[in-house]
Design a protein around this motif. Structure first.
Motif, PDB file in Angstrom:
ATOM      1  N   ILE A   2       0.851  -1.191   0.000  1.00  0.00           N
ATOM      2  CA  ILE A   2       0.000   0.000   0.000  1.00  0.00           C
ATOM      3  C   ILE A   2       0.883   1.236   0.000  1.00  0.00           C
ATOM      4  O   ILE A   2       1.818   1.349   0.793  1.00  0.00           O
ATOM      5  N   GLN A  37      -5.935  -0.747  -6.942  1.00  0.00           N
ATOM      6  CA  GLN A  37      -7.091  -0.176  -6.270  1.00  0.00           C
ATOM      7  C   GLN A  37      -6.696   1.138  -5.622  1.00  0.00           C
ATOM      8  O   GLN A  37      -5.612   1.264  -5.064  1.00  0.00           O
ATOM      9  N   ILE A 127      -3.052   3.678  -2.399  1.00  0.00           N
ATOM     10  CA  ILE A 127      -3.041   2.841  -3.607  1.00  0.00           C
ATOM     11  C   ILE A 127      -2.567   1.451  -3.215  1.00  0.00           C
ATOM     12  O   ILE A 127      -1.573   1.304  -2.498  1.00  0.00           O
ATOM     13  N   HIS A 128      -3.273   0.458  -3.664  1.00  0.00           N
ATOM     14  CA  HIS A 128      -2.964  -0.942  -3.338  1.00  0.00           C
ATOM     15  C   HIS A 128      -2.884  -1.717  -4.652  1.00  0.00           C
ATOM     16  O   HIS A 128      -3.779  -1.585  -5.508  1.00  0.00           O
TER      17      HIS A 128
ATOM     18  N   THR C  96     -14.537  -1.345  -1.696  1.00  0.00           N
ATOM     19  CA  THR C  96     -13.289  -2.041  -1.371  1.00  0.00           C
ATOM     20  C   THR C  96     -12.499  -1.209  -0.370  1.00  0.00           C
ATOM     21  O   THR C  96     -12.356   0.006  -0.551  1.00  0.00           O
ATOM     22  N   PHE C  98      -8.813  -1.313   2.090  1.00  0.00           N
ATOM     23  CA  PHE C  98      -7.553  -2.035   2.244  1.00  0.00           C
ATOM     24  C   PHE C  98      -7.375  -2.520   3.677  1.00  0.00           C
ATOM     25  O   PHE C  98      -7.939  -1.949   4.617  1.00  0.00           O
ATOM     26  N   GLU C 100      -4.231  -3.414   6.391  1.00  0.00           N
ATOM     27  CA  GLU C 100      -2.801  -3.327   6.674  1.00  0.00           C
ATOM     28  C   GLU C 100      -2.606  -3.618   8.153  1.00  0.00           C
ATOM     29  O   GLU C 100      -3.382  -3.110   8.981  1.00  0.00           O
ATOM     30  N   LYS C 105      -7.874   0.039   6.614  1.00  0.00           N
ATOM     31  CA  LYS C 105      -7.272   1.368   6.504  1.00  0.00           C
ATOM     32  C   LYS C 105      -8.334   2.415   6.161  1.00  0.00           C
ATOM     33  O   LYS C 105      -8.330   3.002   5.070  1.00  0.00           O
TER      34      LYS C 105
END
Lengths: 132, 132, 132
Positions: A2, A37, A127-128, C96, C98, C100, C105
Motif C-alpha cells: 500500500i 485499487q 493505492i494498493h 473495497t 484495504f 494493513e 485502513k
C-alpha cells in the motif's frame, strides 16, 4: 503493498488528475498483471475516472454536482461541508483499474481524478496493487 | 486473466444486460472462489448492478438521470456529450462481484448493466477474475 | 473466504453503520495485508463510506437523495420502490477497503454504512477478504 500519496488542493471544489502518480506506483511495483485499487480516506472528497483531454469536462461535472447538491442548502450538519459529504457519497471513494503488461488498462480518454469537495487542504490517497 | 467483451449499443442512452456474458467468462475461467471485476474503459458510459426482472426499472433510472443531468444544459464541453460524462461519474465505471462455487454471488434480482449515455456506438468492457 | 452478515432495517430509508461488523470479520480472517470487499446483493439498497461521527451527516445525505429522487415521482415501475432502485444505482452496491497490519485502513472519520432505501426488512451483506 500500500502506498500513500499526499496532495494539496487549492480550491473548495476541484478535480486533480492523479493518473501519472498512480502510474508511477504501478511501474515501481513491477506487477505485470493484476489490479490497482485506489482509496480516498476522506469523507468530503472522492474519486472519478473521466475524460482528461478537455478540461471543460471536469468543470461541467463539478458544476452539475453543485447544482444538484448546492453548498448552501437546508442541511443539519453544521461544519459548512454537508454538501461535500453528499457529493462524496455520489462519486464514491474507491476505484479499481486493471494492470496488464505492467500498465494500467485505462481507456484512451480516461484519467483518474481526485475530487476535492471541501478544500483547500492537504489530502491523502491510498493505492494498493495486487497481482504478479 | 483479462477478457474484453465488445457490444454495440443502439440508442443515445440505454442499459444493456451483460450478466450472461460475464457469467460465461466466469465459467470459462474455472475459478471456483474469488472476485470478478468489471471495468468500462469509456468516459461517457458506466456500469450498474440493478433489477433485471422488470425492464421498467432501467427506464426509470435512465429517466431520472436525464432529469437530474439533462442532455441539453449549460455545459462548457462542446461535443454534445457533457451530460454523458456527468452520468458516467455518478454511476461509476467499475464493479466487483464475488465468485463462490464457480458462480457469481449476485442477489436474486440483480443483473449487471452496461450503461450507455452517448450512443449508439461500439463499446468495450474489460473483465478480470482473481481467485483459485 | 466470503461471509454473509444479516441485518434488520427499521425504516423505509436509513443508513446503518456496519463498520464494527466488518472489522470483526477482518480480525477473524487473520489476514494481515490485503483488501476487504463488501457487496450488497439487493437492488433497492446500497453502500456508502462516509462520516460516522456526527449523525446529521447521514440524514443530510438521505434527505438530499430524497429531494433528487423523490419516493413519489412519475415512475413506470409499480412496486412503490422505483426511487429506491435509482438511489441504489447512485451510491452503488460494492466497496473495497484495504487491510494493513490486520486492520482496515479507513480514514479517521470514515465509517461503512449500509444504505436502506426500501425498508424496513431483512437484508444481507457479503464480505470477501483477500490477502495474506
Amino acid at each position: 503493498m500500500i502506498k500513500k500519496i499526499s496532495i494539496t488542493t487549492r480550491s473548495r471544489a476541484e478535480f486533480i488528475d492523479i493518473t501519472s502518480k498512480v502510474q508511477d506506483f504501478v511501474k515501481e511495483s513491477k506487477i505485470r498483471s493484476g489490479a490497482c485499487q485506489i482509496f480516498v480516506p476522506h469523507t468530503t472528497a472522492g474519486l472519478t475516472i473521466n475524460e482528461n483531454a478537455d478540461p471543460s469536462v471536469k468543470h461541467d461535472i463539478l458544476n452539475r454536482l453543485e447544482r444538484l447538491v448546492p453548498f448552501d442548502g437546508d442541511y443539519s450538519h453544521t461544519e459548512d461541508n454537508a454538501a461535500a459529504h453528499i457529493k462524496s457519497a455520489i462519486v464514491g471513494t474507491d476505484k479499481t483499474i486493471f494492470i496488464e503488461d505492467g500498465e494500467m488498462k485505462l481507456g484512451t480518454w480516461q484519467g483518474i481524478f481526485f475530487c476535492e469537495f471541501d478544500g483547500p487542504r492537504q489530502r491523502n490517497i491510498f493505492i494498493h496493487i495486487a497481482g504478479k
